[in-house]
Design a protein around this motif. Structure first.
Motif, PDB file in Angstrom:
ATOM      1  N   LEU A 113      -6.953 -37.002   1.569  1.00 27.31           N
ATOM      2  CA  LEU A 113      -6.128 -35.812   1.354  1.00 27.31           C
ATOM      3  C   LEU A 113      -4.641 -36.116   1.530  1.00 27.31           C
ATOM      4  CD1 LEU A 113      -8.314 -33.081   3.054  1.00 27.31           C
ATOM      5  CD2 LEU A 113      -7.780 -33.265   0.624  1.00 27.31           C
ATOM      6  N   MET A 114      -4.309 -36.951   2.491  1.00 25.66           N
ATOM      7  CA  MET A 114      -2.895 -37.263   2.710  1.00 25.66           C
ATOM      8  C   MET A 114      -2.304 -38.010   1.519  1.00 25.66           C
ATOM      9  SD  MET A 114      -2.313 -37.933   6.760  1.00 25.66           S
ATOM     10  CE  MET A 114      -3.742 -38.877   7.184  1.00 25.66           C
ATOM     11  N   LEU A 115      -3.130 -38.739   0.801  1.00 21.90           N
ATOM     12  CA  LEU A 115      -2.658 -39.448  -0.386  1.00 21.90           C
ATOM     13  C   LEU A 115      -2.500 -38.520  -1.590  1.00 21.90           C
ATOM     14  CD1 LEU A 115      -4.851 -42.664  -0.123  1.00 21.90           C
ATOM     15  CD2 LEU A 115      -2.390 -42.488   0.283  1.00 21.90           C
ATOM     16  N   LYS A 116      -3.218 -37.396  -1.584  1.00 23.32           N
ATOM     17  CA  LYS A 116      -3.259 -36.530  -2.764  1.00 23.32           C
ATOM     18  C   LYS A 116      -2.513 -35.212  -2.633  1.00 23.32           C
ATOM     19  CE  LYS A 116      -7.395 -38.579  -4.580  1.00 23.32           C
ATOM     20  NZ  LYS A 116      -8.730 -38.451  -5.030  1.00 23.32           N
ATOM     21  N   ILE A 117      -2.111 -34.867  -1.424  1.00 23.25           N
ATOM     22  CA  ILE A 117      -1.406 -33.603  -1.208  1.00 23.25           C
ATOM     23  C   ILE A 117       0.048 -33.929  -0.905  1.00 23.25           C
ATOM     24  CG2 ILE A 117      -1.209 -31.546   0.240  1.00 23.25           C
ATOM     25  CD1 ILE A 117      -4.233 -31.754   0.727  1.00 23.25           C
ATOM     26  N   TYR A 118       0.949 -33.298  -1.633  1.00 24.90           N
ATOM     27  CA  TYR A 118       2.379 -33.566  -1.485  1.00 24.90           C
ATOM     28  C   TYR A 118       2.972 -32.780  -0.333  1.00 24.90           C
ATOM     29  CZ  TYR A 118       1.736 -35.605  -6.064  1.00 24.90           C
ATOM     30  OH  TYR A 118       1.285 -36.365  -7.093  1.00 24.90           O
ATOM     31  N   SER A 119       4.060 -33.308   0.217  1.00 25.59           N
ATOM     32  CA  SER A 119       4.708 -32.630   1.336  1.00 25.59           C
ATOM     33  C   SER A 119       5.385 -31.339   0.894  1.00 25.59           C
ATOM     34  CB  SER A 119       5.721 -33.543   2.020  1.00 25.59           C
ATOM     35  OG  SER A 119       6.655 -34.039   1.094  1.00 25.59           O
ATOM     36  N   ASP A 120       5.790 -31.262  -0.365  1.00 22.53           N
ATOM     37  CA  ASP A 120       6.392 -30.047  -0.894  1.00 22.53           C
ATOM     38  C   ASP A 120       5.282 -29.163  -1.463  1.00 22.53           C
ATOM     39  OD1 ASP A 120       7.624 -28.028  -2.344  1.00 22.53           O
ATOM     40  OD2 ASP A 120       9.105 -29.355  -3.263  1.00 22.53           O
ATOM     41  N   PRO A 121       5.019 -27.998  -0.843  1.00 19.46           N
ATOM     42  CA  PRO A 121       3.917 -27.152  -1.305  1.00 19.46           C
ATOM     43  C   PRO A 121       4.108 -26.620  -2.719  1.00 19.46           C
ATOM     44  CG  PRO A 121       5.220 -25.985   0.320  1.00 19.46           C
ATOM     45  CD  PRO A 121       5.750 -27.394   0.261  1.00 19.46           C
ATOM     46  N   HIS A 122       5.340 -26.713  -3.249  1.00 18.35           N
ATOM     47  CA  HIS A 122       5.576 -26.246  -4.613  1.00 18.35           C
ATOM     48  C   HIS A 122       5.107 -27.272  -5.642  1.00 18.35           C
ATOM     49  CE1 HIS A 122       8.442 -23.928  -2.116  1.00 18.35           C
ATOM     50  NE2 HIS A 122       7.928 -22.945  -2.834  1.00 18.35           N
ATOM     51  N   ILE A 123       4.928 -28.522  -5.204  1.00 19.49           N
ATOM     52  CA  ILE A 123       4.364 -29.552  -6.080  1.00 19.49           C
ATOM     53  C   ILE A 123       2.893 -29.631  -5.711  1.00 19.49           C
ATOM     54  CG2 ILE A 123       4.384 -31.987  -6.732  1.00 19.49           C
ATOM     55  CD1 ILE A 123       7.232 -32.144  -5.584  1.00 19.49           C
ATOM     56  N   SER A 124       2.052 -29.122  -6.564  1.00 19.79           N
ATOM     57  CA  SER A 124       0.647 -29.101  -6.189  1.00 19.79           C
ATOM     58  C   SER A 124      -0.153 -30.105  -6.996  1.00 19.79           C
ATOM     59  CB  SER A 124       0.057 -27.696  -6.362  1.00 19.79           C
ATOM     60  OG  SER A 124       0.180 -27.292  -7.697  1.00 19.79           O
ATOM     61  N   ALA A 125      -1.004 -30.796  -6.287  1.00 20.80           N
ATOM     62  CA  ALA A 125      -1.934 -31.696  -6.945  1.00 20.80           C
ATOM     63  C   ALA A 125      -2.972 -30.820  -7.646  1.00 20.80           C
ATOM     64  CB  ALA A 125      -2.604 -32.581  -5.903  1.00 20.80           C
ATOM     65  N   ASP A 126      -3.731 -31.397  -8.539  1.00 24.25           N
ATOM     66  CA  ASP A 126      -4.815 -30.668  -9.176  1.00 24.25           C
ATOM     67  C   ASP A 126      -5.864 -30.388  -8.100  1.00 24.25           C
ATOM     68  OD1 ASP A 126      -6.872 -29.655 -10.662  1.00 24.25           O
ATOM     69  OD2 ASP A 126      -7.244 -31.482 -11.791  1.00 24.25           O
ATOM     70  N   ALA A 128      -8.606 -28.673  -7.912  1.00 26.12           N
ATOM     71  CA  ALA A 128     -10.028 -28.829  -8.246  1.00 26.12           C
ATOM     72  C   ALA A 128     -10.422 -30.301  -8.199  1.00 26.12           C
ATOM     73  CB  ALA A 128     -10.315 -28.235  -9.617  1.00 26.12           C
ATOM     74  N   SER A 129      -9.545 -31.158  -8.682  1.00 29.48           N
ATOM     75  CA  SER A 129      -9.803 -32.592  -8.665  1.00 29.48           C
ATOM     76  C   SER A 129      -9.848 -33.114  -7.230  1.00 29.48           C
ATOM     77  CB  SER A 129      -8.720 -33.310  -9.468  1.00 29.48           C
ATOM     78  OG  SER A 129      -8.752 -34.683  -9.235  1.00 29.48           O
ATOM     79  N   VAL A 130      -8.909 -32.661  -6.409  1.00 31.54           N
ATOM     80  CA  VAL A 130      -8.879 -33.066  -5.006  1.00 31.54           C
ATOM     81  C   VAL A 130     -10.151 -32.596  -4.318  1.00 31.54           C
ATOM     82  CG1 VAL A 130      -7.685 -32.763  -2.797  1.00 31.54           C
ATOM     83  CG2 VAL A 130      -6.356 -33.062  -4.889  1.00 31.54           C
ATOM     84  N   LYS A 131     -10.541 -31.365  -4.590  1.00 33.56           N
ATOM     85  CA  LYS A 131     -11.741 -30.801  -3.969  1.00 33.56           C
ATOM     86  C   LYS A 131     -12.972 -31.628  -4.302  1.00 33.56           C
ATOM     87  CE  LYS A 131     -14.392 -26.558  -3.603  1.00 33.56           C
ATOM     88  NZ  LYS A 131     -14.502 -25.173  -4.069  1.00 33.56           N
ATOM     89  N   SER A 132     -13.141 -31.976  -5.565  1.00 33.86           N
ATOM     90  CA  SER A 132     -14.333 -32.737  -5.938  1.00 33.86           C
ATOM     91  C   SER A 132     -14.321 -34.124  -5.316  1.00 33.86           C
ATOM     92  CB  SER A 132     -14.498 -32.799  -7.457  1.00 33.86           C
ATOM     93  OG  SER A 132     -13.464 -33.562  -8.029  1.00 33.86           O
ATOM     94  N   SER A 133     -13.134 -34.700  -5.132  1.00 38.82           N
ATOM     95  CA  SER A 133     -13.064 -36.040  -4.559  1.00 38.82           C
ATOM     96  C   SER A 133     -13.342 -36.053  -3.054  1.00 38.82           C
ATOM     97  CB  SER A 133     -11.730 -36.699  -4.863  1.00 38.82           C
ATOM     98  OG  SER A 133     -10.691 -36.107  -4.133  1.00 38.82           O
ATOM     99  N   VAL A 134     -13.145 -34.926  -2.359  1.00 39.01           N
ATOM    100  CA  VAL A 134     -13.382 -34.921  -0.914  1.00 39.01           C
ATOM    101  C   VAL A 134     -14.765 -34.376  -0.525  1.00 39.01           C
ATOM    102  CG1 VAL A 134     -10.931 -34.794  -0.377  1.00 39.01           C
ATOM    103  CG2 VAL A 134     -12.253 -32.702  -0.447  1.00 39.01           C
ATOM    104  N   GLN A 135     -15.493 -33.819  -1.457  1.00 37.83           N
ATOM    105  CA  GLN A 135     -16.813 -33.278  -1.132  1.00 37.83           C
ATOM    106  C   GLN A 135     -17.744 -34.349  -0.557  1.00 37.83           C
ATOM    107  OE1 GLN A 135     -15.611 -30.150  -1.062  1.00 37.83           O
ATOM    108  NE2 GLN A 135     -17.728 -29.595  -1.394  1.00 37.83           N
ATOM    109  N   LYS A 136     -17.539 -35.599  -0.956  1.00 37.27           N
ATOM    110  CA  LYS A 136     -18.391 -36.686  -0.473  1.00 37.27           C
ATOM    111  C   LYS A 136     -18.227 -36.925   1.031  1.00 37.27           C
ATOM    112  CE  LYS A 136     -14.986 -40.179  -1.753  1.00 37.27           C
ATOM    113  NZ  LYS A 136     -14.471 -40.786  -2.934  1.00 37.27           N
TER     114      LYS A 136
END
Length: 139
Positions: A113-126, A128-136
């Motif tokens: 998550l730290m690699l995929k979530i930006y420090s600026d909340p206005h810049i959002s990662a995809d 849904a993509s992040v969610k599917s990658s962390v379900q494991k």
């Protein structure tokens, strides 16, 4: 959006976790307050309810029975908040690791998550993509 009992308690738990995280390094900065307020407002909380969370964030309900979607929102918002001031403190990482475990995630979820979530909340990662990658990482 709030629909009584359980949702309200889960929302309070969610916001309390964020307030506890914001406080863990000893300083709550304006960016943290703004993000927590934005998330809480999105859940339909009033400014009085949000203030109550900042005044007493001790109420944390049982996290193990939350639906996977809610668990993801909790962990996603915690990492967003942890990164918002541009610094990662050991205490923040330890708190997030503990909460990730309480949510039923392996602690390795934080690295992803730290690699995929930006420090600026206005810049959002995809999200849904992040969610599917962390379900494991759910136990």
């Amino acid at each position: 959006m709030a629909n009584g009992g359980t949702f309200t308690n889960n929302t309070r738990t969610h916001i309390n976790m964020l307030v506890q995280l914001a406080r863990v390094d000893g300083v709550v900065v304006q960016e943290e307050i703004d993000l927590i307020t934005q998330i809480a407002t999105g859940f339909g909380m009033s400014s009085d309810e949000i203030s109550a969370c900042f005044e007493d964030p001790s109420q944390i309900g049982d996290l193990s029975n939350l639906p996977d979607d809610q668990k993801f929102e909790y962990i996603y918002n915690m990492v967003q908040l942890m990164k918002i001031d541009g610094r990662l403190y050991k205490e923040e990482i330890q708190y997030c690791a503990k909460m990730a475990n309480n949510l039923g995630y392996d602690e390795e979820v934080l690295t992803e998550l730290m690699l995929k979530i930006y420090s600026d909340p206005h810049i959002s990662a995809d999200k849904a993509s992040v969610k599917s990658s962390v379900q494991k990482y759910l136990k």
